[in-house]
Design an enzyme around this catalytic site. Structure first.
Site: not given
Length: 643
Positions: A146, A179-181, A201
């Site tokens: 994460d 890395e959530w983009g 998320d």
């Protein structure tokens, strides 16, 4: 089926041979978060269910832990310590149990000083080699890494450091970059990890799933065997969407060649959930060895056509209806990239039926639904019955105890004729349904249509809201045998809007979708349960009336052509501080009647008005401003219509 063309030849395998197809498995976060029921017993139970319910046989492999498995502090040697209450026998014992079932085991940590949970469990930043060694010694096969508490360290460096640490263990471990983009990992992570998150998320709502799919769809060029765009886990079975919406969710993730990581608690899942997750024909689209992500070839008016080349030369095609009412969606074999042929075989992957089509394939797709097929050149096409398209024409709105006309159609799309065609329309108990025109046709050739008018009357006192009817067509094919096609039709019982100017928060909407939590009336959105918001507040001004939303959001109301104008004050709610960015749109039927640019907390609330003359419906839309949906609390303050 035709052989694959040279352009469709399988891509060479990734260097380490891992994740040559998108990973399939389970992660507990979406269903349990850090609640006490996330423990050793649960994880072992999921492994058991993988075997008992046929998920392992369908291709699911990984049973993955998420946050909260460790104690908040490392031991004196700097090692991670499993929570002895949750995992009294340690992590290795759980991994060994999962392995004993012929499955693989995954774990979670963050590329920061702490993980993402508020209790602050230890992250791996500065401990990469030690933690990777522990993971390998425990028998970990998959790491989700994460992005919280990263201390501003360059993302590429943080994720590359863990890549090197994992390689140094000598154990093959699939590496999931979560890395959530935020730093566009699809542009740099192909030699770092096997999959990378492209979005923030997901949540268990139509608005969230839709927003995330739209962010992931344009990235098809970056996916290949060993490298996958990851739009986050599946919400199928968690209860926040309908089964139709969950089938769309699963269809889109499969046509996007996304990892299929189950997020539902399988211990309490119903059979419909297992039927969706276990659909092997849909899974085969996701797991196709060619490794292509589907590409959008058209998207207009909420009608999406997404095409995925397959290793056998066929095309998986998703006809996806984003809108809140049924729509006809069409494409052709040529548009899908298939060579010319006299006819084609189309395989419906949810209905598990094969039919022949002349060239054009079309379907009336239910609201929020997806028709997923495989289209192929096939010399044996004539052995399948012709495809017929069932449709609905005219307005889907009617008032209680008032007779309305519903028009249905049956069109032959096949190269062969549909003979002895017969249609019937069924409705809920107590409704009156009578044909007002012919319900049979002796024969329909390619392109021919049977159109039927039905007199439909809901009973007195029918509550406003949507109701399902079913159109059924039966016919005989040239190859012999009787074929049946069905189409769920949705009509909505409505009441006309009041005369004068009225608040929309006092009206009953036709539909509402929200990115986080439900749309709220007269309060801001709280992101969780209904009624958990605060006062609608923008620029320090409190508004007593209005709608609280969270991007991506859509709310639709019935107008019946009786209204002239819309008005509201719009902007970000003050409760999000200096965060968030949104844009507002007002749609009158299929026409965008008004919009704002991107609004942030540096932008004053705006007055938004729209001309609604003649519109049957008005739809209020909030988009995320192009930077993801975090903190996007959007207020439609004092929203009114004049009729």
């Amino acid at each position: 089926m035709a052989p694959a063309s040279a352009a469709d030849a399988p891509t060479p395998a990734a260097g380490d041979g891992l994740a040559l197809t998108p990973p399939m498995g389970f992660n507990n976060w979406n269903s349990t978060h850090c609640r006490p029921d996330f423990d050793e017993t649960m994880v072992k139970g999921i492994a058991d269910l993988f075997v008992e319910k046929g998920l392992k046989a369908a291709g699911y492999q990984y049973v993955n832990l998420d946050d909260c498995w460790a104690l908040p502090e490392r031991d004196a040697d700097g090692k991670l310590v499993p929570d002895p209450t949750r995992f009294p026998h340690g992590i290795k014992a759980v991994a060994d149990y999962v392995h004993s079932k012929g499955l693989k085991f995954g774990i979670y940590t963050s590329a920061g000083t702490h993980t993402c949970d508020g209790l602050g469990f230890p992250g791996a930043l500065g401990h990469e080699y030690s933690d990777a060694r522990q993971f390998a010694d425990w028998g970990v096969d998959y790491l989700k890494y994460d992005n919280c508490n990263n201390q501003g360290v360059d993302a590429k460096k943080r994720y590359t450091d863990m890549r090197d640490a994992l390689k140094a263990t000598g154990r093959p471990i699939v590496y999931s970059i979560c890395e959530w983009g935020a730093n566009r990992p699809w542009e740099w992570a192909s030699d770092v990890g096997h999959l990378w998150r492209t979005t923030y998320d997901i949540s268990d709502s139509w608005g969230s799933m839709l927003s995330i799919a739209k962010q992931n769809l344009p990235l098809d060029a970056y996916a290949k065997p060993g490298n996958w765009n990851d739009p986050d886990m599946l919400e199928v079975g968690n209860g926040g969407m309908t089964d139709t919406e969950y089938r769309t969710h699963f269809s889109l993730w499969s046509v996007m060649a996304a990892p299929l990581i189950i997020g539902a608690d399988l211990r309490t899942a119903d059979q419909a959930t297992f039927d969706i997750l276990g659909n092997r024909e849909v899974i085969a689209v996701d797991q196709d060895p060619l490794g292509k992500q589907g590409r959008v070839i058209s998207a207009e008016g909420g009608r999406w056509v997404i095409v995925k080349p397959m290793a056998d030369g066929s095309r998986a095609i998703a006809l996806f209806n984003e809108s809140d009412r049924p729509q006809r969606i069409a494409t052709t074999a040529k548009a899908a990239g298939l060579p010319g042929a006299r006819a084609y075989t189309v395989r419906d992957l949810w209905q598990h039926t094969s039919q022949n089509v002349a060239d054009t394939f079309s379907a009336t797709v239910p609201a929020h639904g997806t028709v997923l097929v495989r289209l192929s050149t096939d010399t044996d096409w004539a052995s399948s019955p012709p495809a017929v398209e069932l449709g609905q024409a005219g307005s889907p709105f009617l008032t209680a105890d008032t007779e309305a006309t519903v028009t249905t159609t049956v069109t032959d799309l096949g190269r062969t004729a549909a003979r002895g065609v017969s249609v019937r329309l069924s409705a809920p108990g107590g409704w009156s349904v009578e044909p007002a025109s012919g319900t049979t046709a002796k024969s329909l050739s390619t392109g021919d249509r049977l159109s039927t008018d039905w007199r439909v009357r809901p009973p007195t006192g029918t509550p406003i809201g949507p109701y399902d009817l079913t159109l059924t067509a039966t016919y005989t094919s040239a190859a012999g045998g009787r074929a049946t096609s069905t189409l769920p039709l949705r009509v909505t019982v409505v009441v006309p809007p009041p005369v004068g100017t009225s608040y929309l928060s006092d009206a009953t909407w036709l539909s509402a979708a929200n990115g986080w939590g439900p749309v709220e009336k007269d309060t801001s959105v709280g992101e969780a349960a209904a009624g958990d918001g605060g006062p609608l507040t923008m620029g320090g001004v409190v508004h007593a009336k209005g709608l609280g939303a969270h991007a991506h959001s859509e709310v639709e109301y019935y107008l019946g052509g009786r209204c002239t104008s819309f008005s509201a004050q719009v902007g970000l709610d003050d409760e999000t501080g200096s965060n968030g960015s949104v844009a507002f749109e007002v749609w009158a039927d299929g026409r965008r009647a008004a919009s704002t640019g991107v609004l942030t907390h540096t932008t004053s609330p705006q007055s938004l008005t729209a001309d609604l003359a003649g519109a049957e419906t008005v739809r209020l839309v909030v988009t995320d401003g192009g930077d993801g949906v975090d903190h996007d609390h959007a207020d439609w303050a004092d929203a009114t219509v004049t009729c």
